[in-house]
Design a protein around this motif. Sequence first.
Motif, PDB file in Angstrom:
ATOM      1  N   LEU A   7       3.892   9.230  -4.566  1.00  0.00           N
ATOM      2  CA  LEU A   7       5.194   8.801  -5.084  1.00  0.00           C
ATOM      3  C   LEU A   7       5.318   7.289  -4.940  1.00  0.00           C
ATOM      4  O   LEU A   7       4.955   6.712  -3.921  1.00  0.00           O
ATOM      5  N   THR A   8       5.832   6.628  -5.975  1.00  0.00           N
ATOM      6  CA  THR A   8       6.200   5.225  -5.872  1.00  0.00           C
ATOM      7  C   THR A   8       7.587   5.069  -6.495  1.00  0.00           C
ATOM      8  O   THR A   8       8.267   6.058  -6.766  1.00  0.00           O
ATOM      9  N   ASP A   9       8.040   3.815  -6.672  1.00  0.00           N
ATOM     10  CA  ASP A   9       9.346   3.613  -7.306  1.00  0.00           C
ATOM     11  C   ASP A   9       9.184   2.690  -8.506  1.00  0.00           C
ATOM     12  O   ASP A   9       8.100   2.177  -8.781  1.00  0.00           O
ATOM     13  N   SER A  10      10.264   2.487  -9.237  1.00  0.00           N
ATOM     14  CA  SER A  10      10.135   1.787 -10.506  1.00  0.00           C
ATOM     15  C   SER A  10       9.987   0.284 -10.368  1.00  0.00           C
ATOM     16  O   SER A  10       9.968  -0.426 -11.369  1.00  0.00           O
ATOM     17  N   HIS A  85       4.208   8.197   0.021  1.00  0.00           N
ATOM     18  CA  HIS A  85       5.189   7.368  -0.695  1.00  0.00           C
ATOM     19  C   HIS A  85       4.800   5.900  -0.566  1.00  0.00           C
ATOM     20  O   HIS A  85       4.688   5.367   0.532  1.00  0.00           O
ATOM     21  N   ILE A  86       4.588   5.244  -1.724  1.00  0.00           N
ATOM     22  CA  ILE A  86       4.189   3.830  -1.762  1.00  0.00           C
ATOM     23  C   ILE A  86       5.256   3.059  -2.531  1.00  0.00           C
ATOM     24  O   ILE A  86       5.130   2.841  -3.739  1.00  0.00           O
ATOM     25  N   PRO A  87       6.326   2.631  -1.869  1.00  0.00           N
ATOM     26  CA  PRO A  87       7.405   1.930  -2.569  1.00  0.00           C
ATOM     27  C   PRO A  87       7.099   0.446  -2.785  1.00  0.00           C
ATOM     28  O   PRO A  87       6.057  -0.061  -2.359  1.00  0.00           O
ATOM     29  N   LEU A  88       8.030  -0.218  -3.453  1.00  0.00           N
ATOM     30  CA  LEU A  88       7.970  -1.666  -3.634  1.00  0.00           C
ATOM     31  C   LEU A  88       7.795  -2.358  -2.286  1.00  0.00           C
ATOM     32  O   LEU A  88       8.324  -1.910  -1.273  1.00  0.00           O
ATOM     33  N   SER A  89       7.057  -3.457  -2.283  1.00  0.00           N
ATOM     34  CA  SER A  89       6.750  -4.205  -1.056  1.00  0.00           C
ATOM     35  C   SER A  89       7.959  -4.376  -0.140  1.00  0.00           C
ATOM     36  O   SER A  89       9.058  -4.726  -0.581  1.00  0.00           O
ATOM     37  N   GLY A  90       7.739  -4.136   1.147  1.00  0.00           N
ATOM     38  CA  GLY A  90       8.801  -4.328   2.123  1.00  0.00           C
ATOM     39  C   GLY A  90       9.278  -5.762   2.207  1.00  0.00           C
ATOM     40  O   GLY A  90      10.385  -6.031   2.676  1.00  0.00           O
ATOM     41  N   TYR A  96      11.422   0.112   1.311  1.00  0.00           N
ATOM     42  CA  TYR A  96      10.375   0.593   2.223  1.00  0.00           C
ATOM     43  C   TYR A  96      10.982   1.033   3.557  1.00  0.00           C
ATOM     44  O   TYR A  96      10.679   2.123   4.056  1.00  0.00           O
ATOM     45  N   GLN A  97      11.824   0.206   4.146  1.00  0.00           N
ATOM     46  CA  GLN A  97      12.393   0.532   5.454  1.00  0.00           C
ATOM     47  C   GLN A  97      13.274   1.773   5.378  1.00  0.00           C
ATOM     48  O   GLN A  97      13.246   2.619   6.285  1.00  0.00           O
ATOM     49  N   SER A  98      14.033   1.893   4.285  1.00  0.00           N
ATOM     50  CA  SER A  98      14.885   3.065   4.101  1.00  0.00           C
ATOM     51  C   SER A  98      14.043   4.337   4.012  1.00  0.00           C
ATOM     52  O   SER A  98      14.355   5.361   4.640  1.00  0.00           O
ATOM     53  N   LYS A 116       2.700  -3.944   0.088  1.00  0.00           N
ATOM     54  CA  LYS A 116       2.788  -5.403  -0.042  1.00  0.00           C
ATOM     55  C   LYS A 116       2.443  -5.874  -1.450  1.00  0.00           C
ATOM     56  O   LYS A 116       1.800  -6.920  -1.647  1.00  0.00           O
ATOM     57  N   CYS A 117       2.879  -5.110  -2.447  1.00  0.00           N
ATOM     58  CA  CYS A 117       2.695  -5.553  -3.823  1.00  0.00           C
ATOM     59  C   CYS A 117       3.804  -4.992  -4.697  1.00  0.00           C
ATOM     60  O   CYS A 117       4.643  -4.205  -4.242  1.00  0.00           O
ATOM     61  N   ALA A 118       3.823  -5.427  -5.950  1.00  0.00           N
ATOM     62  CA  ALA A 118       4.894  -5.058  -6.867  1.00  0.00           C
ATOM     63  C   ALA A 118       4.351  -5.065  -8.290  1.00  0.00           C
ATOM     64  O   ALA A 118       3.187  -5.386  -8.526  1.00  0.00           O
ATOM     65  N   CYS A 119       5.200  -4.693  -9.219  1.00  0.00           N
ATOM     66  CA  CYS A 119       4.870  -4.668 -10.643  1.00  0.00           C
ATOM     67  C   CYS A 119       3.763  -3.635 -10.910  1.00  0.00           C
ATOM     68  O   CYS A 119       3.538  -2.741 -10.107  1.00  0.00           O
ATOM     69  N   PHE A 120       3.070  -3.762 -12.030  1.00  0.00           N
ATOM     70  CA  PHE A 120       2.108  -2.743 -12.419  1.00  0.00           C
ATOM     71  C   PHE A 120       0.974  -2.562 -11.414  1.00  0.00           C
ATOM     72  O   PHE A 120       0.422  -1.455 -11.310  1.00  0.00           O
ATOM     73  N   PRO A 121       0.581  -3.598 -10.638  1.00  0.00           N
ATOM     74  CA  PRO A 121      -0.416  -3.352  -9.581  1.00  0.00           C
ATOM     75  C   PRO A 121      -0.020  -2.233  -8.631  1.00  0.00           C
ATOM     76  O   PRO A 121      -0.882  -1.504  -8.131  1.00  0.00           O
ATOM     77  N   LEU A 122       1.281  -2.071  -8.399  1.00  0.00           N
ATOM     78  CA  LEU A 122       1.747  -0.993  -7.528  1.00  0.00           C
ATOM     79  C   LEU A 122       1.432   0.374  -8.138  1.00  0.00           C
ATOM     80  O   LEU A 122       1.056   1.314  -7.433  1.00  0.00           O
ATOM     81  N   ALA A 123       1.567   0.481  -9.457  1.00  0.00           N
ATOM     82  CA  ALA A 123       1.242   1.744 -10.132  1.00  0.00           C
ATOM     83  C   ALA A 123      -0.252   2.036 -10.066  1.00  0.00           C
ATOM     84  O   ALA A 123      -0.671   3.177  -9.833  1.00  0.00           O
ATOM     85  N   ILE A 124      -1.074   1.009 -10.266  1.00  0.00           N
ATOM     86  CA  ILE A 124      -2.528   1.205 -10.186  1.00  0.00           C
ATOM     87  C   ILE A 124      -2.943   1.554  -8.764  1.00  0.00           C
ATOM     88  O   ILE A 124      -3.815   2.401  -8.527  1.00  0.00           O
ATOM     89  N   LEU A 125      -2.312   0.912  -7.783  1.00  0.00           N
ATOM     90  CA  LEU A 125      -2.574   1.224  -6.388  1.00  0.00           C
ATOM     91  C   LEU A 125      -2.250   2.688  -6.091  1.00  0.00           C
ATOM     92  O   LEU A 125      -3.012   3.387  -5.409  1.00  0.00           O
ATOM     93  N   ALA A 126      -1.124   3.173  -6.621  1.00  0.00           N
ATOM     94  CA  ALA A 126      -0.739   4.568  -6.430  1.00  0.00           C
ATOM     95  C   ALA A 126      -1.760   5.508  -7.073  1.00  0.00           C
ATOM     96  O   ALA A 126      -2.125   6.547  -6.506  1.00  0.00           O
TER      97      ALA A 126
END
Length: 280
Positions: A7-10, A85-90, A96-98, A116-126
């Motif tokens: 799971l990640t977030d938008s 769960h891999i959310p947007l960078s803390g 992340y903390q929530s 520790k990343c954001a944008c489309f790299p976060l989706a590829i990481l997931a």
Amino acid sequence: MKKIAVLTDSGCDASIQDEKDLGISVVRMPIVVDDKEYLEGVDIDSDKLYDLFAKGKLAKTAQVSQGILKNKYDELLRDYDGVLHIPLSGGLSGQYQSAYQLAKFYKGKVVVVDAKCACFPLAILARDAKILLDAGKTMEEVRDIIEAGDKMEALIIPYDINYLRMGGRISKAAASLANLLKIVPILEIKGDGKIDVFDKVRTEKRAIQRGLEYVSDIPDKESEYWMVIHDHRPEDAKDIADRLKAMTGEEVLIERFGPVILSHTGPKTIAFGHFKKLVR
């Protein structure tokens, strides 16, 4: 072998179709414009946000509530043995903390990662995390792999510095001075997942050249994904991608910013850089 959902977030900029293609789940974050709340990917996309910007509107993001996040965990755990769960960078969001605090109630069935990343790299990481899980890695092992070092090095060049001022990234006085002197800031997403000012130059052309020289100067280029992310600037993105490919010898992904990140950087922003491959 346990069946694990990723799971990640938008903040990952993945559309609903991307979500299906990548085999991951995305909890959608709210975006607020004129006190009206839109659900990213459902009620608003980058094109609609661009139109709102053109009308002089401002946007801000909000965290996914713990109630909605709990519902998402419960929904996934009906079909899976666990949730990674891999959310947007803390460093960029309190999400992340929530999530980390909420996961404690699930006694190991939910593991939260600070990628520790954001944008489309976060989706590829997931997506890569899912590949590792499907290969037999545990959630804890994948978490440790992701958190064991810098994952993303990216530079962001905003088209209009005033959106950074309105988002609280820079002061009103600094924005006014930058506009007067025609300074283009180059922002850097550092290894800790936070955004800081990398450099200030006089033209966007110089900002792009300076940025390309910097991000491409690493020894092991094959170990990275390379990307250009833009908003409504496909020709510029293609040109930068071609230059980056020539400098690295690697293929370069071209993606569009989603509305979550654009709410803070403003329209016509462009970014480029690299992020670590979890699998090869």
